[in-house]
Enzyme design. Sequence first.
Site, PDB file in Angstrom:
ATOM      1  N   VAL A 108      35.526  50.829  40.267  1.00  0.00           N
ATOM      2  CA  VAL A 108      34.526  50.458  41.154  1.00  0.00           C
ATOM      3  C   VAL A 108      34.284  52.082  41.990  1.00  0.00           C
ATOM      4  O   VAL A 108      35.013  52.689  42.479  1.00  0.00           O
ATOM      5  CB  VAL A 108      35.277  49.534  42.223  1.00  0.00           C
ATOM      6  CG1 VAL A 108      34.252  49.205  43.347  1.00  0.00           C
ATOM      7  CG2 VAL A 108      36.031  48.400  41.591  1.00  0.00           C
ATOM      8  N   ASP A 154      42.732  33.725  41.305  1.00  0.00           N
ATOM      9  CA  ASP A 154      43.480  34.918  41.532  1.00  0.00           C
ATOM     10  C   ASP A 154      43.246  35.382  43.018  1.00  0.00           C
ATOM     11  O   ASP A 154      43.262  36.219  43.535  1.00  0.00           O
ATOM     12  CB  ASP A 154      43.050  35.888  40.767  1.00  0.00           C
ATOM     13  CG  ASP A 154      44.353  37.144  40.751  1.00  0.00           C
ATOM     14  OD1 ASP A 154      45.215  37.049  41.017  1.00  0.00           O
ATOM     15  OD2 ASP A 154      43.721  38.298  40.289  1.00  0.00           O
TER      16      ASP A 154
END
Length: 735
Positions: free
Chosen positions: A30, A138
Amino acid sequence: MFSPLTHDDPHQLGVYRLIARLGSGGMGTVYLARSAPGRTVALKTMHARIATDPAFRTRFRLEVDAARVIGPLHGAQVFDADPLAQTPWLATQYVLGPPLDDAIALSGPLPEPAVRALGALLCAALSQLHHSDVVHRDLKPSNIMITADGPKVIDFGIARAMGDDRLTRTGAAAGTPAFMSPEQATGQEHTPAGDVFALAGVLTYAATGHGPFGSGKPADLLYRVRYADADLTGASPSLAALLARCLSKAPADRPTTTELAAQLSASTTGFAHHLPQALLTDIARRAAEVWRVRPYRLPPPADTSPEPPTVPVSPAISRRKLLTVGGGSVLGVAAAGAGTWTWLGRQGSGEGNGKATHGSQTPSASAAPKWDLLWQVQLSPDVLLHGMPLTPLILGDLVAVSDGMGSMRAIDARSGKVTWEPFGKNRTHEVVTDGKQLYFPTAPMGDNEPLAITAAGPSSGDLEPPVARLKEFNEDIYENQLLCVADGVLYLAAGQGKGSEDYPGFTSDQSWFLLAVDVRAGKERWRQPLPRRPDKSTRLHFLAGQVVGNRLVLMQETNDGKVRIQVRDTRTGKLHWDQPLAVSEPDTLKGRLTVDDRYIFPSAGPLRALRLSDGGEAWNAGDDRSGRTGPPMVKNNVVYAVEEGVGVVAVDAATGKLRWAEKGGKGAGADLATPPVIGTRYVYSRSAAQLRAIEIRTGTATQAYKAAGDRFFAHASAGRIIAVGEAFVAAYPLQ
C-alpha cells in the site's frame, strides 16, 4: 507512519504518482500517492509473485467490489482501480485517522457512549455489506479506522459473496484468530452472524483494551474461540450482557446487525464528541502530516556488502512502529519491517537515485544508524501451526523459507531474487535440509494416506520421486515432524492412527515413534517409541534436533510442558542420556540448539556446557558472571551470548573462561532473547530496531545500523545476515 519507496517500486500507476510506502503484507503493498491535481490516495497493489495466479486476481477483484459496496460513508471511497492490469491496483480515499488498535493504545479504552456509537455505526456498515450479499470475514481493530466523522471499515482482502467457498481452502481458518467466530475457526461457512461475532470482539477491545479471548499463540486463540467463555472484564454490566449474546458459540443465538444497533441505543450524530481529546488531537496531527510528506526513494543495493556506518547507537524505534502500518493505511496491510522508517517532511524530492539534491536532507550517519537493507521478500502472513517460528534453511547459495502454513520458496541469498516459486503447502516443522536438498512430507491426496517423504533440488525446486514411503504411518497427521537430516539419514517423529478432526492437534489414540530413515535406500533404519499426546494437545514432540558425529541431540517437550535434553545413538536410536532443562517458556527454545563436537550449550539457564558424551556439566560461567544470559552461539571454539546489562560476552568453549565482554557501554540495552550472529570480523547483537557490530577479536562495539526482524541467522558464504519477521525475510551485510 510513512516509509521510503524502494528502488524497484513503481513511479506511477494510472494517474497517481507514488509518494511513500504505507505498508506491505502477504497480498500486496500500500502506497501514499497523489494525482496531478493534488488528490491524495491510498493505493494498493498486488505482489508480482502472485499477480499471475488467477485465484489471487479474482480475490483482488472481489476486494475492489467489496470496497465499492461499503461506499464512502462507512468505508474508504474508491476513486479508481485496474484489477486487470499487469500490476493490479486500487486507489481509495486516504483515511484521516488511526486504526482502532492504535487509538486504544494512545488514549486507553473508550468511554461507554463512544463504544455504543462505534458499535451502532459499524452495524450500519456491516448491514450495507450483508444486504449486498457480502461478508467481511476479517473484522478486527486494525481494520477499523477512527475518524472524526465515524469509523471506516477497510481491508476486504478475504471478503467474499455469501455461500462462495471457492477461494477458501477446505477446513482452513482464514482470518485473524483473536477475532474469528467459532465456525470460521473450523473452516465452516462464515455468514453475517460470523461478522456479528467479530464485531462484538472489536467492541470488547474498544471498551476494555483487550480482546474477548486474550492473546497468545494462534492455536491457543483458536481453541479459546471455540470452547472458552469470553472475557468481558472491564465492560459495564449492561454492555457485557449484550456483547455476551453476540459472542454466543451458536450463530443462531446472535442478534442481527439491525437488532444489535437497536440494543446499543446510541446517538451516532456528532461522533467526534464521544472521542477522548488525545484521540482527536492525533486525528488532527495525521491530517496535517500527510501534506508534509515528500518523495524519497531508497537506492538499489550495492553489488558488494557495504561497510556499516560508524555511528553511535541511537534511541531505538519500537517494534510496533517498525512492524505495523501507520494509521494512514486505508487497507490495513501489516508492514513487514524493512524500510518502515518514520520519515516526514524531507526537503526536495531526492527521488530516483537516493542521493541528496540541493537543499535536501537524506538519512545521515551522524544523525542515526542508516538502513543497510540489501533485499527483502514478502511472505504470506498465514497462521503458524504449533507456533513454530519461521526458520530459513540454508540450501547452498539459497535461503529456503516455509512461511507458516504457506508455501516454500527459495531466495538467492546475495541478490534476494526468488529463484523458484512455491511448490506446495509445507509448514515450518515439516521441512529440513542437508544443505543440498529439502525434505518434506508430500501433500496428502486423501484421508489416512501412507506417509511419503519427498525431496526438492536447489536449482528449480522441482519435486523428485518420494525418497521413502512409510506405510505404517499416516501422512494426514499434521503433527508429523521432520527434525534433521545428516549423512543420508532423515530423523523424524511420525504418528500412527487417524488425523485429528480438531485440526491442528493430537488425539490420544495415536501412536508415536522417533524414526531414522535412510533416504538413499528408502528404508527405515530404526524406531523408538514416543509418549502419546493427550487429545487436542498442540505440543510437538520436539523443539529442535541436530546430528553431531554419531549422536542425535534432541530437545524434547513433555506432555506437561517440561523440556528435556536427550542424546541418542544415530545408528540404533538407543538413548545415551537424558536430563531436564529448567525453562519456564518452552516456546522460546523452538529451533534453538547450540552444539559443537564436544559440548551442548543450553539455551536456558546460566551460560554453561554439557558434555555430549555423558551429559555432565563441563563448566558453568554463571559461577563467575552475575548477570542473566540469552541463548548462546558457538563458532571456532568460542561461545558468544548476550549478558544482561553488559551486551555480548565471549567465553572459551572448552573452559568457559571469559575472553572479553563488550566494550563501549552500548550493550546494556541488548536483547537477551536474540542470540548473536557471528561473522568473521564482527559479532552482531540486536538492540530493539538496530544491529550492533562488535569486533570479534576485541569486543569493541563500533558500528550500528537499523534492521527489522524477529530472528537473525548467518549465511556465511553469501556474506549475509538473514532476518525473518512476521511476514518477510530480508538480508543485511555480514562481515
